[in-house]
Design an enzyme around this catalytic site. Structure first.
Site, PDB file in Angstrom:
ATOM      1  N   SER A 194       0.847  -1.193   0.000  1.00  0.00           N
ATOM      2  CA  SER A 194       0.000   0.000   0.000  1.00  0.00           C
ATOM      3  C   SER A 194       0.881   1.240   0.000  1.00  0.00           C
ATOM      4  O   SER A 194       2.039   1.194   0.438  1.00  0.00           O
ATOM      5  CB  SER A 194      -0.890   0.010   1.248  1.00  0.00           C
ATOM      6  OG  SER A 194      -1.510   1.267   1.439  1.00  0.00           O
ATOM      7  N   TYR A 207      -2.608  -1.496  10.178  1.00  0.00           N
ATOM      8  CA  TYR A 207      -2.568  -1.661   8.719  1.00  0.00           C
ATOM      9  C   TYR A 207      -1.259  -1.117   8.152  1.00  0.00           C
ATOM     10  O   TYR A 207      -0.588  -1.760   7.342  1.00  0.00           O
ATOM     11  CB  TYR A 207      -3.762  -0.937   8.103  1.00  0.00           C
ATOM     12  CG  TYR A 207      -3.829  -1.009   6.600  1.00  0.00           C
ATOM     13  CD1 TYR A 207      -4.372  -2.113   5.960  1.00  0.00           C
ATOM     14  CD2 TYR A 207      -3.363   0.047   5.817  1.00  0.00           C
ATOM     15  CE1 TYR A 207      -4.447  -2.182   4.579  1.00  0.00           C
ATOM     16  CE2 TYR A 207      -3.428  -0.010   4.439  1.00  0.00           C
ATOM     17  CZ  TYR A 207      -3.975  -1.126   3.827  1.00  0.00           C
ATOM     18  OH  TYR A 207      -4.039  -1.180   2.458  1.00  0.00           O
TER      19      TYR A 207
END
Length: 336
Positions: A194, A207
């Site tokens: 990401s 995350y």
């Protein structure tokens, strides 16, 4: 623009493709150079391009929906025999059935090593002991209450859960994929990370930590496995409007009604948002994007994964391919 909404849009890994631009697996791959005029005043006849994964065997974790589904479809379109490894039995089996005998499904929780081992062994037994590509795509975002998003009040058990799926899951995938690939001295492992692994402040702490872990694992594994001819890379996408992302935003901005014990990470738990909500989220993503024009969709991420998986990237290893329209290059995220 709400800062937190922008943060979610920038960093969250999507779970479902709301407006897929995914070609059917059996649609021929046409060469763009063979469309239109042939240079001699006549209209050229489209001719198929070589399939970039022709005859190869691939496993895609989290392949039943969203980015994973886009990857599965694109791999199959390019000639791969694909194994979908997912916890969503219904969606995985339906996708495999729709794409034909070259695509199959095996249930796999990537945070459980026995599941990952069985998925790899199942693919090897089904496809003559061969595994060419392993894509670590499965992942979760984590709970999105205000308390869960703060370093002052996050829940340790939830933090551990997110890292087990995203980071440990990727490590286990690399471990068992390498076990199958190293003896053949060939193979490509591609993980989905990401932009939250590139810039700080874009996603929840668990995350973000898990996606940094994927980038670090990619570099370390690439250093070790290069001696065995196995390439290891990852892709870090910008935000995509998905039900998971929109539901996370809803929960995070309505703490009065949010259920702190409800998981919004898994595809099975999200509520399909309205068209208006999708359009709003896509508008937010476009507003954050520094590359104006296209809207990032799962197919774009799948194309990046396909490149790294294919022989076109045969001398690329240890690389994090950022698919963000230049956001992390300019670091120009107004409102974040």
């Amino acid at each position: 623009m709400h800062a937190s909404l922008a943060s979610y849009a920038a960093a969250a890994m999507p779970a479902l493709d709301l407006r897929p631009e995914i070609a059917h697996a059996h649609q021929p791959v046409m060469s763009p150079s063979h469309h239109g005029w042939d240079g001699n005043g006549a209209t050229a006849v489209p001719t198929p391009m070589p399939k970039r994964l022709d005859g190869k065997v691939a496993i895609v974790t989290g392949g039943a929906r969203g980015i994973g589904e886009a990857i599965v479809r694109l791999f199959a379109k390019h000639g791969a025999r694909v194994v979908i490894a997912d916890i969503d039995d219904a969606a995985g089996e339906a996708l495999a059935s729709a794409l034909g005998p070259q695509v199959s499904f095996v249930r796999c929780d990537v945070s459980v090593e026995d599941d990952v081992r069985r998925a790899v062994d199942w693919a090897l037994s089904r496809h003559g002991g061969r595994l060419d590509v392993y894509c670590n795509n499965a992942g979760v975002l984590g709970r999105q209450t205000r308390a869960a998003r703060s370093i002052l009040s996050f829940d340790a058990a939830e933090f551990d859960r997110v890292l087990r799926v995203n980071a440990l899951g990727a490590a286990l995938g690399m471990k068992h994929a390498a076990r199958a690939m190293a003896p053949r001295r060939a193979g490509s492992i591609v993980s989905v990370a990401s932009v939250a692994a590139v810039l700080g402040g874009l996603g929840p702490h668990a995350y973000t930590a898990s996606k940094h872990a994927i980038v670090g694992l990619t570099k370390n594994a690439a250093c070790e496995l290069r001696a065995h001819g196995v390439r290891v890379n990852c892709v870090s996408p910008f935000g995509v409007a998905t039900p998971m992302l929109i539901n996370a935003w809803r929960q995070g901005h309505d703490d009065a009604t949010a259920d702190a014990d409800r998981d919004l990470d898994l595809d099975l738990d999200v509520t399909v948002p309205s068209d208006q909500e999708v359009e709003k989220m896509e508008e937010v993503v476009r507003g954050l994007a520094t590359l104006k024009g296209p809207t990032l969709r799962p197919r774009d991420i799948a194309e990046a994964v396909l490149f790294l998986a294919s022989d076109e990237a045969r001398y690329i290893s240890g690389h994090n391919l950022v698919v963000d329209g230049g956001v992390t290059t300019s670091r120009n995220l107004i409102g974040l």
